[in-house]
Design a protein around this motif. Structure first.
Motif, PDB file in Angstrom:
ATOM      1  N   HIS A   1       0.850  -1.189   0.000  1.00 55.03           N
ATOM      2  CA  HIS A   1       0.000   0.000   0.000  1.00 55.03           C
ATOM      3  C   HIS A   1       0.885   1.238   0.000  1.00 55.03           C
ATOM      4  CE1 HIS A   1      -3.388   2.649   1.026  1.00 55.03           C
ATOM      5  NE2 HIS A   1      -2.508   3.275   1.795  1.00 55.03           N
ATOM      6  N   VAL A   2       0.706   2.101  -0.996  1.00 63.22           N
ATOM      7  CA  VAL A   2       1.468   3.353  -1.089  1.00 63.22           C
ATOM      8  C   VAL A   2       0.556   4.499  -0.688  1.00 63.22           C
ATOM      9  CG1 VAL A   2       2.783   4.900  -2.582  1.00 63.22           C
ATOM     10  CG2 VAL A   2       2.909   2.416  -2.936  1.00 63.22           C
ATOM     11  N   GLU A   3       0.981   5.233   0.316  1.00 65.69           N
ATOM     12  CA  GLU A   3       0.210   6.354   0.844  1.00 65.69           C
ATOM     13  C   GLU A   3       0.917   7.658   0.496  1.00 65.69           C
ATOM     14  OE1 GLU A   3      -3.051   7.850   3.379  1.00 65.69           O
ATOM     15  OE2 GLU A   3      -2.648   5.956   2.340  1.00 65.69           O
ATOM     16  N   HIS A   4       0.200   8.566  -0.191  1.00 65.24           N
ATOM     17  CA  HIS A   4       0.766   9.897  -0.402  1.00 65.24           C
ATOM     18  C   HIS A   4       0.611  10.684   0.890  1.00 65.24           C
ATOM     19  CE1 HIS A   4       0.242  14.254  -1.791  1.00 65.24           C
ATOM     20  NE2 HIS A   4       1.529  14.003  -1.642  1.00 65.24           N
ATOM     21  N   GLY A   5       1.704  10.801   1.631  1.00 67.38           N
ATOM     22  CA  GLY A   5       1.656  11.501   2.908  1.00 67.38           C
ATOM     23  C   GLY A   5       2.953  11.301   3.655  1.00 67.38           C
ATOM     24  N   GLY A   6       2.996  11.879   4.835  1.00 71.15           N
ATOM     25  CA  GLY A   6       4.186  11.784   5.665  1.00 71.15           C
ATOM     26  C   GLY A   6       3.868  11.217   7.034  1.00 71.15           C
ATOM     27  N   VAL A   7       4.915  11.093   7.842  1.00 65.39           N
ATOM     28  CA  VAL A   7       4.791  10.553   9.194  1.00 65.39           C
ATOM     29  C   VAL A   7       5.513  11.501  10.147  1.00 65.39           C
ATOM     30  CG1 VAL A   7       5.296   8.597  10.695  1.00 65.39           C
ATOM     31  CG2 VAL A   7       4.693   8.194   8.298  1.00 65.39           C
ATOM     32  N   SER A   8       4.893  11.775  11.281  1.00 63.83           N
ATOM     33  CA  SER A   8       5.472  12.714  12.235  1.00 63.83           C
ATOM     34  C   SER A   8       5.067  12.313  13.649  1.00 63.83           C
ATOM     35  CB  SER A   8       5.028  14.137  11.898  1.00 63.83           C
ATOM     36  OG  SER A   8       5.743  15.093  12.674  1.00 63.83           O
ATOM     37  N   SER A   9       5.122  13.279  14.567  1.00 61.59           N
ATOM     38  CA  SER A   9       4.784  12.999  15.967  1.00 61.59           C
ATOM     39  C   SER A   9       3.310  13.221  16.264  1.00 61.59           C
ATOM     40  CB  SER A   9       5.627  13.888  16.887  1.00 61.59           C
ATOM     41  OG  SER A   9       5.417  15.259  16.578  1.00 61.59           O
ATOM     42  N   GLN A  10       2.608  13.933  15.368  1.00 61.87           N
ATOM     43  CA  GLN A  10       1.189  14.208  15.546  1.00 61.87           C
ATOM     44  C   GLN A  10       0.497  14.132  14.192  1.00 61.87           C
ATOM     45  OE1 GLN A  10      -0.421  14.804  18.427  1.00 61.87           O
ATOM     46  NE2 GLN A  10       1.423  14.762  19.689  1.00 61.87           N
ATOM     47  N   PRO A  11      -0.744  13.634  14.149  1.00 60.24           N
ATOM     48  CA  PRO A  11      -1.491  13.680  12.889  1.00 60.24           C
ATOM     49  C   PRO A  11      -1.826  15.125  12.525  1.00 60.24           C
ATOM     50  CG  PRO A  11      -2.492  12.158  14.483  1.00 60.24           C
ATOM     51  CD  PRO A  11      -1.496  12.987  15.232  1.00 60.24           C
ATOM     52  N   GLY A  12      -1.999  15.380  11.232  1.00 60.60           N
ATOM     53  CA  GLY A  12      -2.345  16.719  10.776  1.00 60.60           C
ATOM     54  C   GLY A  12      -1.786  16.990   9.401  1.00 60.60           C
ATOM     55  N   THR A  13      -1.210  18.164   9.208  1.00 60.07           N
ATOM     56  CA  THR A  13      -0.551  18.504   7.955  1.00 60.07           C
ATOM     57  C   THR A  13       0.782  19.180   8.262  1.00 60.07           C
ATOM     58  OG1 THR A  13      -1.637  20.664   7.792  1.00 60.07           O
ATOM     59  CG2 THR A  13      -2.722  18.799   6.696  1.00 60.07           C
ATOM     60  N   LEU A  14       1.718  19.055   7.340  1.00 60.99           N
ATOM     61  CA  LEU A  14       3.005  19.739   7.434  1.00 60.99           C
ATOM     62  C   LEU A  14       3.365  20.283   6.058  1.00 60.99           C
ATOM     63  CD1 LEU A  14       5.164  17.304   9.624  1.00 60.99           C
ATOM     64  CD2 LEU A  14       4.265  19.531  10.307  1.00 60.99           C
ATOM     65  N   THR A  15       4.260  21.251   6.050  1.00 58.44           N
ATOM     66  CA  THR A  15       4.759  21.804   4.796  1.00 58.44           C
ATOM     67  C   THR A  15       6.025  21.062   4.383  1.00 58.44           C
ATOM     68  OG1 THR A  15       3.870  23.994   5.296  1.00 58.44           O
ATOM     69  CG2 THR A  15       5.596  23.874   3.625  1.00 58.44           C
ATOM     70  N   LEU A  16       6.010  20.541   3.178  1.00 54.95           N
ATOM     71  CA  LEU A  16       7.159  19.824   2.630  1.00 54.95           C
ATOM     72  C   LEU A  16       7.930  20.743   1.699  1.00 54.95           C
ATOM     73  CD1 LEU A  16       8.498  16.913   2.278  1.00 54.95           C
ATOM     74  CD2 LEU A  16       7.213  16.836   0.124  1.00 54.95           C
ATOM     75  N   ARG A  17       9.233  20.818   1.910  1.00 61.52           N
ATOM     76  CA  ARG A  17      10.107  21.585   1.016  1.00 61.52           C
ATOM     77  C   ARG A  17      10.750  20.646   0.015  1.00 61.52           C
ATOM     78  NH1 ARG A  17      15.438  21.932   0.507  1.00 61.52           N
ATOM     79  NH2 ARG A  17      15.743  20.711   2.402  1.00 61.52           N
ATOM     80  N   VAL A  18      10.632  20.960  -1.266  1.00 56.38           N
ATOM     81  CA  VAL A  18      11.277  20.197  -2.328  1.00 56.38           C
ATOM     82  C   VAL A  18      12.257  21.119  -3.042  1.00 56.38           C
ATOM     83  CG1 VAL A  18      10.950  18.830  -4.423  1.00 56.38           C
ATOM     84  CG2 VAL A  18       9.219  18.773  -2.619  1.00 56.38           C
ATOM     85  N   PRO A  19      13.553  20.790  -3.061  1.00 58.44           N
ATOM     86  CA  PRO A  19      14.544  21.645  -3.717  1.00 58.44           C
ATOM     87  C   PRO A  19      14.243  21.836  -5.200  1.00 58.44           C
ATOM     88  CG  PRO A  19      15.608  20.009  -2.340  1.00 58.44           C
ATOM     89  CD  PRO A  19      14.160  19.623  -2.416  1.00 58.44           C
ATOM     90  N   PRO A  20      14.863  22.836  -5.830  1.00 56.14           N
ATOM     91  CA  PRO A  20      14.625  23.066  -7.261  1.00 56.14           C
ATOM     92  C   PRO A  20      14.932  21.827  -8.091  1.00 56.14           C
ATOM     93  CG  PRO A  20      15.871  24.882  -6.287  1.00 56.14           C
ATOM     94  CD  PRO A  20      15.803  23.804  -5.249  1.00 56.14           C
ATOM     95  N   GLY A  21      14.188  21.681  -9.179  1.00 55.84           N
ATOM     96  CA  GLY A  21      14.472  20.587 -10.100  1.00 55.84           C
ATOM     97  C   GLY A  21      13.491  19.442 -10.034  1.00 55.84           C
ATOM     98  N   GLY A  22      12.432  19.562  -9.239  1.00 53.20           N
ATOM     99  CA  GLY A  22      11.446  18.488  -9.200  1.00 53.20           C
ATOM    100  C   GLY A  22      11.660  17.536  -8.055  1.00 53.20           C
ATOM    101  N   PRO A  23      11.062  16.334  -8.120  1.00 56.02           N
ATOM    102  CA  PRO A  23      11.191  15.371  -7.017  1.00 56.02           C
ATOM    103  C   PRO A  23      12.645  15.158  -6.627  1.00 56.02           C
ATOM    104  CG  PRO A  23       9.600  14.586  -8.614  1.00 56.02           C
ATOM    105  CD  PRO A  23      10.237  15.809  -9.211  1.00 56.02           C
ATOM    106  N   SER A  24      12.892  15.084  -5.320  1.00 56.89           N
ATOM    107  CA  SER A  24      14.266  15.063  -4.831  1.00 56.89           C
ATOM    108  C   SER A  24      14.390  14.176  -3.604  1.00 56.89           C
ATOM    109  CB  SER A  24      14.713  16.484  -4.466  1.00 56.89           C
ATOM    110  OG  SER A  24      15.922  16.491  -3.744  1.00 56.89           O
ATOM    111  N   PRO A  25      15.533  13.475  -3.433  1.00 55.03           N
ATOM    112  CA  PRO A  25      15.765  12.726  -2.198  1.00 55.03           C
ATOM    113  C   PRO A  25      15.991  13.643  -0.999  1.00 55.03           C
ATOM    114  CG  PRO A  25      17.703  12.657  -3.599  1.00 55.03           C
ATOM    115  CD  PRO A  25      16.611  13.282  -4.418  1.00 55.03           C
ATOM    116  N   SER A  26      16.136  14.950  -1.245  1.00 54.76           N
ATOM    117  CA  SER A  26      16.372  15.905  -0.159  1.00 54.76           C
ATOM    118  C   SER A  26      15.112  16.628   0.286  1.00 54.76           C
ATOM    119  CB  SER A  26      17.432  16.933  -0.591  1.00 54.76           C
ATOM    120  OG  SER A  26      18.668  16.297  -0.871  1.00 54.76           O
TER     121      SER A  26
END
Length: 240
Positions: free
Chosen positions: A87-112
């Protein structure tokens, strides 16, 4: 088999034979058919592939990927492979449920891409991403116990573990995670190690030669490109 499937398999074997040989060896040695595992920060699915191979058709693999393009691509690969227990879930994991802002460096999808260091977002993209906790996810899914977790979250490791306390205490999964000083806003890795050791885990840095106790790990030597020591950024924690 289409080109995307071939690329997925090639990437998986490249990780096993070259990039993360010891990490995948540990995964394969400690997983069995029927196990439940979680991949937090699935990226392009190299580790996901080996998780599925290890747990077989009777196991369960849950994958979190916060970057929408990568999550969509990995979902398509899983469906084309007939891996109905992944099962692939578009989302993240943290200490609390909710929403967070994800930073993606220039150039598209990134391992950073990261939930940390949002001040570095200039020139890149930001996304609002739904997040959950390991504890909430495991309770909602009804799978388990959790046998193994791989975490690659670019500095957000401690928050993931804080949201997994019940699972770590009850299920005692093996943990394989990336942790780098340059990503830690606290300026130390020790807070992550102390948290897990306080829950009864013992930790090791993963190297080509084997496992180094974290008591012997020195970020001033092992996470500097200008040092002759090997660069170590993956860690294996196991219950005592």
């Amino acid at each position: 088999m289409n080109l995307d499937m071939l690329r997925w398999r090639f990437r998986a074997w490249r990780y096993r034979l070259k990039l993360e040989r010891m990490e995948i060896r540990l995964l394969r040695e400690h997983l069995s058919a029927g196990d439940t595992v979680i991949d937090i920060g699935g990226h392009k699915g190299a580790i996901t592939w080996w998780m599925r191979q290890a747990v077989g058709r009777t196991g369960q693999v849950d994958v979190f990927e916060p970057q929408p393009a990568l999550a969509g691509r990995l979902k398509a690969l899983v469906e084309a492979s007939g891996f109905d227990n992944v099962h692939v879930e578009h989302g993240g994991v943290s200490s609390q449920p909710g929403t967070l802002t994800l930073r993606v460096p220039p150039g598209g999808p990134s391992p950073s891409a990261s939930f940390e260091h949002l001040d570095l977002a200039e020139g890149g993209e930001t996304f609002t991403v739904p997040v959950t906790t390991v504890d909430a996810w495991m309770a909602s899914r009804g799978h388990g116990p959790l046998r193994f977790a791989k975490i690659d979250v670019e500095g957000h490791e401690l928050e993931v573990f804080r949201g997994a306390i019940r699972t770590l205490e009850n299920d005692r999964p093996f943990l394989l995670f990336e942790c780098e000083l340059r990503h830690r806003s606290s300026g130390t890795l020790r807070d992550v190690f102390d948290f897990l050791e306080g829950l009864g885990y013992e930790g090791f840095a993963v190297s080509e030669e084997g496992l180094m106790p974290v008591s012997e790990f020195d970020p001033d030597r092992h996470q500097r490109s200008d040092c002759d020591a090997p660069y170590l950024n993956n860690f294996w924690f196991r219950p005592r």
